[in-house]
Design an enzyme around this catalytic site. Structure first.
Site, PDB file in Angstrom:
ATOM      1  N   THR A 164      -9.334   0.000 -18.969  1.00  0.00           N
ATOM      2  CA  THR A 164     -10.442  -0.409 -20.016  1.00  0.00           C
ATOM      3  C   THR A 164     -10.266  -2.167 -19.818  1.00  0.00           C
ATOM      4  O   THR A 164      -9.580  -2.345 -19.075  1.00  0.00           O
ATOM      5  CB  THR A 164      -9.972  -0.043 -21.059  1.00  0.00           C
ATOM      6  OG1 THR A 164      -8.586  -0.496 -21.577  1.00  0.00           O
ATOM      7  CG2 THR A 164      -9.945   1.498 -21.340  1.00  0.00           C
TER       8      THR A 164
ATOM      9  N   GLY B 158       0.917  -1.174   0.123  1.00  0.00           N
ATOM     10  CA  GLY B 158       0.041  -0.006   0.027  1.00  0.00           C
ATOM     11  C   GLY B 158       0.731   1.451  -0.151  1.00  0.00           C
ATOM     12  O   GLY B 158       0.410   2.516   0.416  1.00  0.00           O
TER      13      GLY B 158
ATOM     14  N   HIS C 275       0.844   1.167 -13.286  1.00  0.00           N
ATOM     15  CA  HIS C 275       1.438  -0.328 -13.958  1.00  0.00           C
ATOM     16  C   HIS C 275       3.040   0.046 -13.691  1.00  0.00           C
ATOM     17  O   HIS C 275       3.470   1.117 -14.292  1.00  0.00           O
ATOM     18  CB  HIS C 275       1.088  -0.571 -15.068  1.00  0.00           C
ATOM     19  CG  HIS C 275       1.630  -1.821 -15.489  1.00  0.00           C
ATOM     20  ND1 HIS C 275       1.145  -3.210 -15.049  1.00  0.00           N
ATOM     21  CD2 HIS C 275       2.723  -2.055 -16.419  1.00  0.00           C
ATOM     22  CE1 HIS C 275       1.780  -4.066 -15.529  1.00  0.00           C
ATOM     23  NE2 HIS C 275       2.940  -3.491 -16.364  1.00  0.00           N
TER      24      HIS C 275
ATOM     25  N   LEU D  77      -6.193  -5.732 -20.163  1.00  0.00           N
ATOM     26  CA  LEU D  77      -5.488  -5.685 -18.919  1.00  0.00           C
ATOM     27  C   LEU D  77      -4.212  -4.781 -19.441  1.00  0.00           C
ATOM     28  O   LEU D  77      -3.557  -4.789 -20.150  1.00  0.00           O
ATOM     29  CB  LEU D  77      -4.860  -7.037 -18.840  1.00  0.00           C
ATOM     30  CG  LEU D  77      -3.773  -7.158 -17.542  1.00  0.00           C
ATOM     31  CD1 LEU D  77      -4.462  -6.808 -16.165  1.00  0.00           C
ATOM     32  CD2 LEU D  77      -3.112  -8.504 -17.573  1.00  0.00           C
ATOM     33  N   ASP D  78      -4.112  -3.692 -18.325  1.00  0.00           N
ATOM     34  CA  ASP D  78      -2.808  -2.808 -18.595  1.00  0.00           C
ATOM     35  C   ASP D  78      -2.805  -2.041 -19.840  1.00  0.00           C
ATOM     36  O   ASP D  78      -1.851  -1.763 -20.158  1.00  0.00           O
ATOM     37  CB  ASP D  78      -1.564  -3.676 -18.213  1.00  0.00           C
ATOM     38  CG  ASP D  78      -1.379  -4.226 -16.917  1.00  0.00           C
ATOM     39  OD1 ASP D  78      -2.267  -3.446 -16.042  1.00  0.00           O
ATOM     40  OD2 ASP D  78      -0.778  -5.137 -16.577  1.00  0.00           O
TER      41      ASP D  78
ATOM     42  N   ILE E 272      -7.325  -9.782 -11.426  1.00  0.00           N
ATOM     43  CA  ILE E 272      -7.914  -9.261 -12.815  1.00  0.00           C
ATOM     44  C   ILE E 272      -9.334  -8.971 -12.602  1.00  0.00           C
ATOM     45  O   ILE E 272     -10.149  -9.752 -11.866  1.00  0.00           O
ATOM     46  CB  ILE E 272      -7.661 -10.425 -13.704  1.00  0.00           C
ATOM     47  CG1 ILE E 272      -6.222 -10.385 -14.005  1.00  0.00           C
ATOM     48  CG2 ILE E 272      -8.487 -10.068 -15.018  1.00  0.00           C
ATOM     49  CD1 ILE E 272      -5.704 -11.524 -14.854  1.00  0.00           C
TER      50      ILE E 272
ATOM     51  N   GLN F 257       9.314   6.976  -7.786  1.00  0.00           N
ATOM     52  CA  GLN F 257       8.572   7.899  -9.104  1.00  0.00           C
ATOM     53  C   GLN F 257       7.049   7.339  -9.010  1.00  0.00           C
ATOM     54  O   GLN F 257       6.331   8.622  -9.213  1.00  0.00           O
ATOM     55  CB  GLN F 257       9.039   7.489 -10.449  1.00  0.00           C
ATOM     56  CG  GLN F 257      10.576   7.912 -10.686  1.00  0.00           C
ATOM     57  CD  GLN F 257      10.875   9.385 -10.355  1.00  0.00           C
ATOM     58  OE1 GLN F 257       9.919  10.202 -10.882  1.00  0.00           O
ATOM     59  NE2 GLN F 257      11.775   9.568  -9.395  1.00  0.00           N
ATOM     60  N   GLU F 258       6.614   6.285  -8.727  1.00  0.00           N
ATOM     61  CA  GLU F 258       5.121   5.865  -8.763  1.00  0.00           C
ATOM     62  C   GLU F 258       4.490   6.884  -7.640  1.00  0.00           C
ATOM     63  O   GLU F 258       3.400   7.236  -7.867  1.00  0.00           O
ATOM     64  CB  GLU F 258       5.082   4.641  -8.442  1.00  0.00           C
ATOM     65  CG  GLU F 258       5.616   3.650  -9.601  1.00  0.00           C
ATOM     66  CD  GLU F 258       4.950   2.286  -9.093  1.00  0.00           C
ATOM     67  OE1 GLU F 258       4.041   1.890  -8.713  1.00  0.00           O
ATOM     68  OE2 GLU F 258       5.767   1.087  -9.344  1.00  0.00           O
TER      69      GLU F 258
END
Ligand code: GRF
Length: 193
Positions: free
Chosen positions: A145, A12, A113, A148-149, A96, A177-178
């Protein structure tokens, strides 16, 4: 109030970065927005304690209690919808999602991602980038969408791949960076809502 619901499965740290930014930059005042709840599919996710430390409501929808993906997603949607979310933020959520779930939150669902999409969708991104001889790697915030990814890109950050990098050292560099781009991308979305 614009409610943000964050879904996690593990440590998290992205969720915590978003929560810290929301508090530091006073998203209530700036955007009329708040992180309303953090939901985990794993009861043992370390991020749950982190969320509670920040006084954020937490919920668990344990995917192991459901026989099918559809049943899990239906319960997850019920728990999410109680918060009447403006945004549903996937932050290290390792399930998923069914097309019905994605359709339900169309336009409100975002993900981060750990690769420079469209390269390296799926798992094991850092090792795959190293194995491919990439000189740079990074992370992507994108709308979700059914594929996936994939989905429209909202933000990206690039880091170098250094000689001697392991998947772990590269992951740590990318994760730093995320924590910057995800809160920033969410703030930009909130501004437009
Ligand atoms: C991050 O690298 C994220 O991009 C990926 O899973 C990791 C989650 O880390 N989807 P955390 O739970 O936010 O610490």
């Amino acid at each position: 109030m614009k409610n943000i619901v964050i879904l996690i499965s593990g440590s998290g740290s992205n969720m915590a970065a978003i929560v810290r930014t929301a508090q530091r930059d006073n998203w209530r005042k700036a955007f009329g927005a708040q992180v309303a709840a953090v939901i985990s599919n794993r009861p043992d996710a370390a991020g749950l304690a982190l969320a509670r430390e920040h006084l954020i409501a937490t919920e668990v929808v344990d995917h192991k209690r459901f026989a099918t993906r559809d049943a899990f997603d239906a319960e997850l949607a019920t728990v999410i919808d109680r918060r009447q979310p403006t945004l549903v933020v996937l932050a290290g959520f390792m399930r998923i999602l069914t097309p019905a779930f994605v359709a339900r939150y169309e336009g409100r669902l975002v993900n981060i991602h750990p690769s420079l999409l469209p390269a390296f969708a799926g798992l094991d991104t850092h090792q795959r980038a190293i194995d491919a001889g990439c000189k740079v790697a990074g992370a992507t915030v994108h709308r979700v969408t059914p594929a996936l990814d994939h989905g429209p890109i909202l933000a990206q950050a690039v880091v170098p791949v250094l000689a001697g990098d392991t998947a772990q050292t590269l992951a740590e560099r990318v994760l730093t960076q995320e924590h910057l781009i995800y809160p920033r991308a969410i703030a930009a979305l909130l501004q437009g809502l």
